[in-house]
Design a protein around this motif. Structure first.
Motif, mmCIF file in Angstrom:
data_model
loop_
_atom_site.group_PDB
_atom_site.id
_atom_site.type_symbol
_atom_site.label_atom_id
_atom_site.label_comp_id
_atom_site.label_asym_id
_atom_site.label_seq_id
_atom_site.Cartn_x
_atom_site.Cartn_y
_atom_site.Cartn_z
ATOM 1 N N UNK A 231 20.828 -2.574 5.752
ATOM 2 C CA UNK A 231 21.556 -1.429 5.197
ATOM 3 C C UNK A 231 23.055 -1.710 5.128
ATOM 4 N N UNK A 232 23.557 -2.488 6.097
ATOM 5 C CA UNK A 232 24.989 -2.814 6.088
ATOM 6 C C UNK A 232 25.300 -3.938 5.113
ATOM 7 N N UNK A 233 24.238 -4.647 4.679
ATOM 8 C CA UNK A 233 24.431 -5.691 3.664
ATOM 9 C C UNK A 233 24.381 -5.077 2.262
ATOM 10 N N UNK A 234 23.368 -4.226 2.026
ATOM 11 C CA UNK A 234 23.174 -3.687 0.670
ATOM 12 C C UNK A 234 24.209 -2.623 0.334
ATOM 13 N N UNK A 235 24.536 -1.745 1.305
ATOM 14 C CA UNK A 235 25.436 -0.618 1.063
ATOM 15 C C UNK A 235 26.870 -0.977 1.456
ATOM 16 N N UNK A 236 27.801 -0.658 0.578
ATOM 17 C CA UNK A 236 29.224 -0.994 0.830
ATOM 18 C C UNK A 236 29.746 -0.212 2.054
ATOM 19 N N UNK B 120 27.574 6.442 2.940
ATOM 20 C CA UNK B 120 26.855 7.199 3.973
ATOM 21 C C UNK B 120 25.808 6.326 4.659
ATOM 22 N N UNK B 121 25.199 5.414 3.882
ATOM 23 C CA UNK B 121 24.140 4.568 4.449
ATOM 24 C C UNK B 121 24.689 3.481 5.335
ATOM 25 N N UNK C 229 26.120 3.301 12.969
ATOM 26 C CA UNK C 229 25.950 4.229 14.095
ATOM 27 C C UNK C 229 24.600 4.044 14.764
ATOM 28 N N UNK C 230 23.559 3.873 13.910
ATOM 29 C CA UNK C 230 22.203 3.716 14.439
ATOM 30 C C UNK C 230 22.092 2.435 15.261
ATOM 31 N N UNK C 231 22.653 1.346 14.736
ATOM 32 C CA UNK C 231 22.587 0.060 15.445
ATOM 33 C C UNK C 231 23.282 0.179 16.801
ATOM 34 N N UNK C 232 24.468 0.766 16.790
ATOM 35 C CA UNK C 232 25.249 0.901 18.026
ATOM 36 C C UNK C 232 24.503 1.761 19.049
ATOM 37 N N UNK C 233 24.037 2.912 18.591
ATOM 38 C CA UNK C 233 23.330 3.834 19.503
ATOM 39 C C UNK C 233 22.012 3.228 19.970
ATOM 40 N N UNK C 234 21.338 2.555 19.062
ATOM 41 C CA UNK C 234 20.040 1.974 19.407
ATOM 42 C C UNK C 234 20.154 0.878 20.437
ATOM 43 N N UNK C 235 21.129 -0.017 20.266
ATOM 44 C CA UNK C 235 21.271 -1.142 21.199
ATOM 45 C C UNK C 235 21.683 -0.662 22.582
ATOM 46 N N UNK C 236 22.392 0.500 22.618
ATOM 47 C CA UNK C 236 22.744 1.051 23.936
ATOM 48 C C UNK C 236 21.492 1.505 24.685
#
Ligand SMILES: COc1ccc(OC)c(-c2cc(C(C)=O)n3cccnc23)c1
Length: 121
Positions: free
Chosen positions: A83-88, A92-93, A99-106
């Motif tokens: 999602x961070x590759x496809x969306x600039x 919103x994506x 945010x999801x990656x950060x929260x998830x890895x925690x």
């Protein structure tokens, strides 16, 4: 009642299902719930070679495709990084993925996982 062998979940599968439910809570808009559709995301399947989403992760758990927690975490990271590759940046994506990656890895740090016992060994 005694569960039939077919109903018994492998300990790793039960753990991964629990972790998945907790990660899905961090995706309130369900942007990551299903595969991204090329009709809504032009050229997505050209740009993203290995698509991943929560429904595909769930299917892999049910099919016992994850041999370890690390394989599960790799797919979670793949989903967010796609999602961070496809969306600039700034979209919103892209912001939702970061945010999801950060929260998830925690949620997936050894300290957080240790209480789940030696299920991981
Ligand atoms: C606006 O509502 C939705 C609903 C479901 C989506 O993906 C499953 C998306 C979606 C999710 C994404 C991602 C995750 O890149 N995406 C990219 C471009 C256009 N749409 C999306 C958006």
């Amino acid at each position: 009642c005694v569960l039939k062998a077919s109903q018994k979940r492998r300990p790793l599968s039960r753990l991964l299902e629990q972790l998945l439910r907790n990660l899905e809570k961090r995706d309130p808009h369900q942007f990551f719930a299903w595969p991204v559709n090329d009709n809504f995301a032009p050229n997505y399947s050209v740009i993203i070679k290995r698509p991943m989403d929560f429904s595909s992760i769930k299917q892999k758990i049910d099919d016992n495709e994850y041999r370890s927690l690390n394989c599960f975490i790799s797919d979670f990271k793949l989903m967010c990084n796609n999602a961070m590759k496809y969306n600039k940046p700034g979209t919103v994506y892209h912001k939702a993925a970061k945010r999801l990656l950060h929260a998830g890895l925690k949620q997936l740090t050894p300290a957080k996982l240790r209480p789940l016992g030696d299920i991981l060994t």
